[in-house]
Design a protein around this motif. Structure first.
Motif, PDB file in Angstrom:
ATOM      1  N   LEU A   1       0.874  -1.176   0.000  1.00  0.00           N
ATOM      2  CA  LEU A   1       0.000   0.000   0.000  1.00  0.00           C
ATOM      3  C   LEU A   1       0.912   1.227   0.000  1.00  0.00           C
ATOM      4  CD1 LEU A   1      -3.337   0.475   1.397  1.00  0.00           C
ATOM      5  CD2 LEU A   1      -1.727   1.956   2.552  1.00  0.00           C
ATOM      6  N   ASP A   2       0.930   1.936  -1.112  1.00  0.00           N
ATOM      7  CA  ASP A   2       1.968   2.950  -1.291  1.00  0.00           C
ATOM      8  C   ASP A   2       1.588   4.338  -0.820  1.00  0.00           C
ATOM      9  OD1 ASP A   2       3.724   1.092  -2.414  1.00  0.00           O
ATOM     10  OD2 ASP A   2       2.763   1.280  -4.371  1.00  0.00           O
ATOM     11  N   SER A   3       0.296   4.559  -0.549  1.00  0.00           N
ATOM     12  CA  SER A   3      -0.087   5.898  -0.103  1.00  0.00           C
ATOM     13  C   SER A   3      -1.423   5.830   0.621  1.00  0.00           C
ATOM     14  CB  SER A   3      -0.213   6.835  -1.313  1.00  0.00           C
ATOM     15  OG  SER A   3      -0.624   8.111  -0.881  1.00  0.00           O
ATOM     16  N   ILE A   4      -1.631   6.777   1.515  1.00  0.00           N
ATOM     17  CA  ILE A   4      -2.900   6.860   2.242  1.00  0.00           C
ATOM     18  C   ILE A   4      -3.744   7.991   1.628  1.00  0.00           C
ATOM     19  CG2 ILE A   4      -2.104   8.407   4.092  1.00  0.00           C
ATOM     20  CD1 ILE A   4      -4.089   5.160   4.610  1.00  0.00           C
TER      21      ILE A   4
ATOM     22  N   VAL B   1      -5.793   9.679  -4.139  1.00  0.00           N
ATOM     23  CA  VAL B   1      -5.384  10.030  -5.506  1.00  0.00           C
ATOM     24  C   VAL B   1      -4.013   9.433  -5.810  1.00  0.00           C
ATOM     25  CG1 VAL B   1      -4.854  11.950  -7.056  1.00  0.00           C
ATOM     26  CG2 VAL B   1      -6.789  12.116  -5.459  1.00  0.00           C
ATOM     27  N   VAL B   2      -3.073   9.598  -4.871  1.00  0.00           N
ATOM     28  CA  VAL B   2      -1.724   9.056  -5.086  1.00  0.00           C
ATOM     29  C   VAL B   2      -1.796   7.522  -5.129  1.00  0.00           C
ATOM     30  CG1 VAL B   2       0.633   8.943  -4.181  1.00  0.00           C
ATOM     31  CG2 VAL B   2      -0.702  11.056  -3.928  1.00  0.00           C
ATOM     32  N   PHE B   3      -2.626   6.946  -4.259  1.00  0.00           N
ATOM     33  CA  PHE B   3      -2.790   5.486  -4.249  1.00  0.00           C
ATOM     34  C   PHE B   3      -3.253   5.001  -5.628  1.00  0.00           C
ATOM     35  CE2 PHE B   3      -5.332   1.654  -3.811  1.00  0.00           C
ATOM     36  CZ  PHE B   3      -4.472   0.830  -3.086  1.00  0.00           C
TER      37      PHE B   3
ATOM     38  N   ASN C   1       5.386   9.550  -4.152  1.00  0.00           N
ATOM     39  CA  ASN C   1       4.651   9.354  -2.895  1.00  0.00           C
ATOM     40  C   ASN C   1       5.463   9.690  -1.648  1.00  0.00           C
ATOM     41  OD1 ASN C   1       6.400   7.173  -3.114  1.00  0.00           O
ATOM     42  ND2 ASN C   1       4.968   5.710  -2.201  1.00  0.00           N
ATOM     43  N   ASP C   2       6.690  10.178  -1.819  1.00  0.00           N
ATOM     44  CA  ASP C   2       7.522  10.378  -0.624  1.00  0.00           C
ATOM     45  C   ASP C   2       6.976  11.480   0.287  1.00  0.00           C
ATOM     46  OD1 ASP C   2       8.399  12.176  -2.680  1.00  0.00           O
ATOM     47  OD2 ASP C   2      10.216  12.589  -1.543  1.00  0.00           O
ATOM     48  N   ALA C   3       6.293  12.458  -0.296  1.00  0.00           N
ATOM     49  CA  ALA C   3       5.779  13.553   0.530  1.00  0.00           C
ATOM     50  C   ALA C   3       4.667  13.058   1.459  1.00  0.00           C
ATOM     51  CB  ALA C   3       5.252  14.673  -0.362  1.00  0.00           C
ATOM     52  N   GLY C   4       4.072  11.910   1.142  1.00  0.00           N
ATOM     53  CA  GLY C   4       2.954  11.415   1.953  1.00  0.00           C
ATOM     54  C   GLY C   4       3.346  10.332   2.949  1.00  0.00           C
ATOM     55  N   VAL C   5       4.650  10.055   3.069  1.00  0.00           N
ATOM     56  CA  VAL C   5       5.053   8.942   3.938  1.00  0.00           C
ATOM     57  C   VAL C   5       4.663   9.206   5.402  1.00  0.00           C
ATOM     58  CG1 VAL C   5       7.080   7.795   4.929  1.00  0.00           C
ATOM     59  CG2 VAL C   5       6.876   8.019   2.460  1.00  0.00           C
ATOM     60  N   LEU C   6       4.830  10.445   5.862  1.00  0.00           N
ATOM     61  CA  LEU C   6       4.510  10.717   7.274  1.00  0.00           C
ATOM     62  C   LEU C   6       3.004  10.556   7.528  1.00  0.00           C
ATOM     63  CD1 LEU C   6       6.877  13.696   8.218  1.00  0.00           C
ATOM     64  CD2 LEU C   6       7.231  11.255   8.514  1.00  0.00           C
TER      65      LEU C   6
END
Ligand code: SAM
Ligand code: SF4
Ligand code: SF4
Length: 336
Positions: free
Chosen positions: A123-126, A129-131, A170-175
């Motif tokens: 699961l790469d993003s929460i 849209v990015v998911f 997706n790195d901006a959404g990791v937190l």
């Protein structure tokens, strides 16, 4: 049994089929895997009986951990019976499944009952849209989250959540993703985008080194390192200092771990690969279908392992990458 670099054989990853209901751009970009792409036919793929036979032989050679993967393994409609068969093999201590979870919710309970121990969910993003982008426009975040909940309810624990981190994607959404799962008991594992296969347009600039992520995470929540669960564990483990759970880092690009790599990978058409970045495998389907008995198959497997000297990630450098370009096995064929 140890390979040429003294590494034991402990894990077997079995890819059940090469098809997938996603088109993650880092794995099966839609431009390459379009409607006309020829996936393996039913006859090309190993049957469950053939898989079970090879699994038994692998266990007799030291394998104690088996993971079912793909492509998307839940596209196999009878996976529960295969799970039951593998779970019965004496010596299998850990039976896991890697899935994108889109088809998991209705089947989690049956998989547990069949003998599956746990699941790893990609699961790469929460962010919905990015998911969707990272699944090639095919995934629905809510459905994957329902799969995660169902897995936890069924006792397929600890649920591990694999996140391939790509800079600028997706790195901006990791937190945000970590925040979502903090306190849930699920273990999020942040994976460096790898140069597996030949079709995902990998560039080093897109890799976010785990070191950098750890720094970003540490600025938000204090974390501390935790001991490995067992020698050869690929993820470096950290825990939140406030007790809200664990994070793993799989840093195959910037901190390779070939020295302890104890995995063999079986593709859906019966090729055995001893490295994620392999350019060659050994066909086990042919001897299987030509009537080789267990002893003969065991010899073939043992010979492959004893000769193994793979350490691609430790040697990763431009000349090697060039020599490998265009001929590496694709990730969706061997399942990560
Ligand atoms: N379809 C299932 C899934 O996605 O969970 C199982 C197969 S998939 C090939 C297994 C794992 O490989 C997934 O966690 C996926 O994120 C990872 N993967 C695929 N391509 C990758 C890449 N280029 N770099 C790092 N991980 C990758
Ligand atoms: Fe399918 Fe898994 Fe590859 Fe995504 S990573 S395309 S879900 S096989
Ligand atoms: Fe194992 Fe190959 Fe990855 Fe090294 S590069 S850890 S040998 S799969």
């Amino acid at each position: 049994m140890r390979d040429a670099l003294r590494r034991p054989l402990h894990d077997l990853r079995i890819s059940l089929l090469d098809q997938c209901n996603f088109r993650c751009p880092y794995c099966m970009p839609e431009s390459e895997y379009h409607a006309d792409y020829q996936f393996l036919g039913r006859k090309d793929r190993l049957t469950h009986a053939e898989i079970l036979k090879l699994a038994r032989i692998a266990v007799s050679l030291g394998v104690s951990k088996i993971r079912l993967t793909g492509g998307e393994p839940l596209l196999d409609r009878n996976i529960e019976s295969l799970v039951a068969g593998i779970a019965e093999i004496d010596g299998v201590e850990d039976l896991a499944l890697t899935t994108n979870a889109m088809l998991l919710a209705p089947r989690a309970q049956a998989l547990k009952q069949a003998g599956l121990d746990r699941v790893t969910i990609s699961l790469d993003s929460i962010d919905p849209v990015v998911f969707a982008v990272m699944s090639g426009g095919r995934g629905k975040l809510e459905q994957a989250l329902a799969g995660i909940d169902a897995a936890a309810d069924a006792g397929l624990v600890p649920v591990k959540i694999n996140v391939v981190v790509q800079r600028g994607v997706n790195d901006a959404g990791v937190l945000d993703l970590l925040e979502h799962f903090r306190g849930s008991g699920h273990i999020v594992r942040l994976i460096e985008f790898m140069d597996v296969g030949n079709r995902n347009g990998w560039r080093m600039e897109q890799v976010v080194p785990s070191r950098e992520l750890l720094e970003r995470i540490g600025q938000r929540w204090p974390v501390e390192p935790k001991q490995q669960n067992y020698p050869g564990e690929v993820a470096r483990r950290y825990v939140y200092s406030d007790g809200k759970g664990e994070i793993g880092f799989i840093s195959s690009v910037t901190e390779p771990f070939c020295g302890s790599c104890s995995r063999a990978r079986l593709s859906a058409d019966g090729m055995l690969y001893t490295c994620l970045f392999a350019t060659h495998g050994t066909d086990l389907r042919e001897p299987l279908r030509n009537g080789a008995d267990d002893e003969e198959l065991k010899d073939i497997l043992a010979r492959i392992w004893l000769q193994r000297a793979d350490r691609y990630s430790e040697l990763r450098r431009p000349e090697l990458a060039e020599a490998h370009a265009q001929s590496k096995v694709e990730m969706y064929r061997i399942g990560g």
